[in-house]
Design an enzyme around this catalytic site. Structure first.
Site, PDB file in Angstrom:
ATOM      1  N   HIS A  62       0.816  -1.204   0.000  1.00 33.73           N
ATOM      2  CA  HIS A  62       0.000   0.000   0.000  1.00 33.73           C
ATOM      3  C   HIS A  62       0.857   1.265   0.000  1.00 33.73           C
ATOM      4  CE1 HIS A  62      -2.950   2.728   2.339  1.00 33.73           C
ATOM      5  NE2 HIS A  62      -3.420   2.613   1.116  1.00 33.73           N
ATOM      6  N   GLU A  89       0.682  -0.608  -4.779  1.00 38.22           N
ATOM      7  CA  GLU A  89      -0.503   0.228  -4.956  1.00 38.22           C
ATOM      8  C   GLU A  89      -0.075   1.683  -4.870  1.00 38.22           C
ATOM      9  OE1 GLU A  89      -3.966   2.617  -3.208  1.00 38.22           O
ATOM     10  OE2 GLU A  89      -1.925   2.271  -2.494  1.00 38.22           O
ATOM     11  N   ASP A  91      -1.422   5.947  -5.833  1.00 39.57           N
ATOM     12  CA  ASP A  91      -2.588   6.804  -6.033  1.00 39.57           C
ATOM     13  C   ASP A  91      -2.262   7.886  -7.046  1.00 39.57           C
ATOM     14  OD1 ASP A  91      -4.280   5.887  -3.528  1.00 39.57           O
ATOM     15  OD2 ASP A  91      -2.247   6.234  -2.807  1.00 39.57           O
ATOM     16  N   HIS A 104      -2.224  10.729  -2.868  1.00 32.23           N
ATOM     17  CA  HIS A 104      -3.483  10.145  -2.419  1.00 32.23           C
ATOM     18  C   HIS A 104      -4.570  11.199  -2.252  1.00 32.23           C
ATOM     19  CE1 HIS A 104      -6.476   8.780   0.561  1.00 32.23           C
ATOM     20  NE2 HIS A 104      -6.340   7.613  -0.066  1.00 32.23           N
TER      21      HIS A 104
END
Length: 320
Positions: A62, A89, A91, A104
């Site tokens: 993440h 992952e 963003d 993010h």
């Protein structure tokens, strides 16, 4: 034998051959046929993603290694690649002058030394500020907000990528991945209906991988799940989210696996995994948390503690 039973048997047989053809297609695409090993780390991971019968557990990190580097930064991505994780992952947000960058939040207030909305800033203006660490202080590495292009160039052939909010900017993201030759190793996920996804995918010759997110306790999400599970072709994977384990959640997971798809569990927060989060595993017992998740049939786990999870899986022989 009833017609219903015959239909279910036939469906399973067709799914088996569909999976085998899918694996063969992926192997042929990357030159890893006749038992030959995939040439790159990314190819190895892609082959695993397309193989629902594999018991190896894929680790998704993440926002990169945000405990040691600023989240969504290039060093954070490089760190999880070195660890041996399978997917990172990240963003994305769009600047005022249409540059996709890694961030993010819609503002830069939390993660940089500046303030303001990304959508109201040009890329040049954004570069005047420095990334902060998870402790809220400027990183000693003097890092700037990276572009999606820079991140994908780092990831190419080395790790697969999950782009959060990638669907929001799908045409731009796809154009970039096609230019860089990484479309096959990039995944997006969400709660869109099957019809929405099929319409979007039909517009392009090549597409990013897509994975539905399902919350069985939510009526709308459960309805969308029924659409996907009834489709002729199984999905690569489903992310199943639950705050409390119920027979409905358990049945959903079982149907995902029986349909020939992988089960993705998100262990970031208790509300996403019924209390089986990374922090609980770290503070109490990896076996009591990750062990239960594996018993559910999960072979993809998104984590905030990649090193800890990798160590557990390697001890169990479930990760290289």
């Amino acid at each position: 034998m009833s017609n219903c039973v015959k239909f279910n048997i036939m469906k399973r047989i067709l799914h088996f051959f569909a999976v085998m053809l899918s694996i063969m297609a992926v192997s042929l695409q990357f030159g890893c046929y006749d038992g030959a090993e995939p040439e790159t780390r990314a190819e190895q991971i892609i082959t695993e993603i397309h193989n629902p019968n594999s018991k190896n557990v894929l680790v998704i990190c993440h926002r990169g290694d945000w405990r040691n580097y600023p989240e969504n930064s290039i060093p954070a991505i490089e760190s999880v690649i070195r660890m041996g994780t399978d997917m990172v992952e990240i963003d994305v947000q769009l600047t005022k002058d249409s540059v996709l960058v890694l961030m993010h939040d819609r503002t830069i207030d939390r993660s940089t030394t500046g303030r303001g909305k990304i959508g109201e800033m040009t890329y040049e203006e954004l570069q005047r500020h420095y990334l902060k660490t998870a402790h809220g202080v400027r990183s000693s590495l003097d890092l700037k907000v990276p572009t999606l292009r820079e991140a994908l160039e780092v990831c190419k052939d080395r790790i697969t990528v999950n782009i959060d909010k990638g669907y929001d900017y799908y045409p731009m993201v796809l154009a970039l991945t096609e230019e860089l030759g990484v479309t096959h190793q990039v995944l997006i996920k969400g709660g869109k209906s099957l019809a929405d996804i099929e319409t979007k995918m039909a517009e392009n010759e090549n597409n990013l991988l897509y994975m539905p997110i399902v919350t069985p306790a939510n009526a709308g999400s459960a309805k969308i799940f029924e659409e996907y599970i009834a489709a002729d072709k199984p999905q690569l994977a489903y992310e199943v989210c639950w705050s409390e384990m119920t027979p409905v959640v358990e049945e959903c997971m079982q149907r995902v696996i029986a349909d020939g798809s992988k089960l993705w569990v998100n262990t970031l927060w208790n509300s996403l995994c019924g209390g089986l989060s990374d922090d609980v595993a770290y503070e109490k017992s990896a076996e009591e948390v990750y062990g239960k998740i594996l018993e559910m049939g999960a072979t993809m786990i998104q984590t905030d503690r990649p090193e800890f999870l990798l160590d557990y899986l390697r001890k169990r022989g479930l990760h290289d």
